[in-house]
Design a protein around this motif. Structure first.
Motif, short mmCIF file in Angstrom:
data_model
loop_
_atom_site.label_atom_id
_atom_site.label_comp_id
_atom_site.label_asym_id
_atom_site.label_seq_id
_atom_site.Cartn_x
_atom_site.Cartn_y
_atom_site.Cartn_z
N PRO A 12 0.81 -1.22 0.00
CA PRO A 12 0.00 0.00 0.00
C PRO A 12 0.84 1.28 0.00
CG PRO A 12 0.00 -0.95 2.18
CD PRO A 12 0.74 -1.92 1.28
N CYS A 13 2.16 1.16 -0.05
CA CYS A 13 3.05 2.31 -0.01
C CYS A 13 2.77 3.24 -1.19
CB CYS A 13 4.51 1.85 -0.06
SG CYS A 13 5.68 3.22 -0.03
N ILE A 14 2.67 4.55 -0.88
CA ILE A 14 2.47 5.54 -1.93
C ILE A 14 3.66 6.50 -2.02
CG2 ILE A 14 -0.05 5.40 -1.85
CD1 ILE A 14 0.01 8.06 -0.26
N GLY A 15 4.74 6.18 -1.32
CA GLY A 15 5.96 6.98 -1.41
C GLY A 15 6.01 8.19 -0.50
N VAL A 16 5.06 8.33 0.41
CA VAL A 16 5.09 9.41 1.40
C VAL A 16 5.53 8.77 2.71
CG1 VAL A 16 3.74 11.18 2.60
CG2 VAL A 16 3.20 10.58 0.23
N CYS A 17 6.81 8.67 2.90
CA CYS A 17 7.35 7.88 4.02
C CYS A 17 7.77 8.77 5.19
CB CYS A 17 8.52 7.04 3.53
SG CYS A 17 8.05 5.91 2.21
N THR A 18 6.77 9.37 5.82
CA THR A 18 6.98 10.11 7.05
C THR A 18 6.03 9.55 8.09
OG1 THR A 18 5.40 11.81 6.39
CG2 THR A 18 7.71 12.24 5.88
N VAL A 19 6.45 9.64 9.35
CA VAL A 19 5.70 9.03 10.43
C VAL A 19 4.98 10.12 11.23
CG1 VAL A 19 5.90 7.58 12.49
CG2 VAL A 19 7.37 7.17 10.54
N ASP A 20 3.72 9.84 11.59
CA ASP A 20 2.97 10.80 12.41
C ASP A 20 3.32 10.60 13.89
OD1 ASP A 20 1.51 8.59 13.28
OD2 ASP A 20 -0.34 9.17 12.26
N ASN A 21 2.66 11.35 14.76
CA ASN A 21 2.99 11.29 16.19
C ASN A 21 2.57 9.97 16.84
OD1 ASN A 21 0.26 11.77 16.05
ND2 ASN A 21 0.23 13.40 17.56
N LYS A 22 1.76 9.17 16.18
CA LYS A 22 1.37 7.85 16.72
C LYS A 22 2.23 6.72 16.17
CE LYS A 22 -3.34 8.63 18.00
NZ LYS A 22 -4.54 7.87 18.27
N GLY A 23 3.14 7.03 15.26
CA GLY A 23 4.02 6.02 14.70
C GLY A 23 3.53 5.39 13.41
N TYR A 24 2.46 5.93 12.83
CA TYR A 24 1.94 5.42 11.57
C TYR A 24 2.53 6.21 10.41
CZ TYR A 24 -1.62 3.17 14.46
OH TYR A 24 -2.27 2.43 15.39
N CYS A 25 2.80 5.53 9.31
CA CYS A 25 3.25 6.20 8.10
C CYS A 25 2.12 7.10 7.62
CB CYS A 25 3.61 5.17 7.03
SG CYS A 25 4.01 5.91 5.44
N GLN A 26 2.42 8.34 7.28
CA GLN A 26 1.38 9.26 6.84
C GLN A 26 0.88 8.95 5.44
OE1 GLN A 26 2.72 13.29 7.46
NE2 GLN A 26 2.56 13.09 9.67
N GLY A 27 1.65 8.18 4.68
CA GLY A 27 1.22 7.83 3.33
C GLY A 27 0.31 6.61 3.29
N THR A 44 -2.75 -13.37 3.21
CA THR A 44 -3.88 -13.15 4.11
C THR A 44 -3.53 -12.08 5.14
OG1 THR A 44 -4.61 -15.43 3.83
CG2 THR A 44 -5.43 -14.27 5.77
N GLN A 45 -2.34 -12.15 5.69
CA GLN A 45 -1.90 -11.14 6.66
C GLN A 45 -1.78 -9.77 5.99
OE1 GLN A 45 1.65 -13.32 7.75
NE2 GLN A 45 0.88 -13.61 9.84
N GLN A 46 -1.28 -9.74 4.77
CA GLN A 46 -1.14 -8.48 4.05
C GLN A 46 -2.50 -7.83 3.80
OE1 GLN A 46 1.05 -9.83 0.63
NE2 GLN A 46 3.04 -9.35 1.56
N ARG A 47 -3.49 -8.62 3.42
CA ARG A 47 -4.83 -8.07 3.21
C ARG A 47 -5.43 -7.54 4.52
NH1 ARG A 47 -5.09 -12.42 -0.15
NH2 ARG A 47 -6.31 -13.63 1.32
N HIS A 48 -5.15 -8.24 5.61
CA HIS A 48 -5.63 -7.79 6.92
C HIS A 48 -4.97 -6.45 7.29
CE1 HIS A 48 -7.19 -7.93 10.96
NE2 HIS A 48 -5.97 -7.76 11.42
N ILE A 49 -3.69 -6.30 7.02
CA ILE A 49 -2.99 -5.04 7.29
C ILE A 49 -3.59 -3.92 6.47
CG2 ILE A 49 -0.78 -3.84 7.01
CD1 ILE A 49 0.56 -6.56 7.77
N ILE A 50 -3.92 -4.19 5.22
CA ILE A 50 -4.54 -3.17 4.37
C ILE A 50 -5.89 -2.75 4.95
CG2 ILE A 50 -5.58 -2.75 2.11
CD1 ILE A 50 -3.23 -4.36 0.91
N LYS A 51 -6.66 -3.70 5.48
CA LYS A 51 -7.92 -3.36 6.14
C LYS A 51 -7.69 -2.44 7.32
CE LYS A 51 -10.65 -7.42 5.50
NZ LYS A 51 -11.39 -8.52 6.10
N LEU A 52 -6.68 -2.79 8.13
CA LEU A 52 -6.37 -1.95 9.29
C LEU A 52 -5.96 -0.55 8.86
CD1 LEU A 52 -4.31 -4.47 11.47
CD2 LEU A 52 -6.66 -3.70 11.84
N CYS A 53 -5.20 -0.45 7.78
CA CYS A 53 -4.78 0.86 7.27
C CYS A 53 -5.97 1.70 6.86
CB CYS A 53 -3.82 0.69 6.10
SG CYS A 53 -2.23 -0.02 6.55
N LYS A 54 -6.95 1.08 6.21
CA LYS A 54 -8.15 1.80 5.80
C LYS A 54 -8.91 2.31 7.02
CE LYS A 54 -8.78 -0.74 1.52
NZ LYS A 54 -9.60 -1.70 0.80
#
Length: 85
Positions: A12-27, A44-54
């Protein structure tokens, strides 16, 4: 038993690789472990991570609009959303 996969799950990387104050990639809204270990996860784990990102993205947008106080936003506070794929 895991389903046989014919295609890889794209990062799901979109090339905006900076981290917010909670530790999540802002991209892509992934945690550090999710970004660094992406290729070692099963599809299966990758799809679950994408769900969490959404879900993280949705909660962040609601907080920015003022609908949810930032203090009330928790990792699993909203019900899981259905997969769009």
């Amino acid at each position: 038993m895991e389903q046989l996969e014919f295609f890889t799950v794209p990062s799901p990387c979109i090339g905006v690789c900076t981290v917010d104050n909670k530790g999540y990639c802002q991209g892509c809204m992934r945690k550090r472990e999710e970004r660094f270990n992406w290729l070692t996860f099963t599809p299966t784990q990758q799809r679950h991570i994408i769900k969490l990102c959404k879900q993280r993205y949705y909660r962040k947008r609601l907080a920015l609009r003022g609908h949810i106080p930032v203090q009330q936003i928790e990792e699993d506070s909203l019900p899981p959303q259905g997969d769009l794929f």
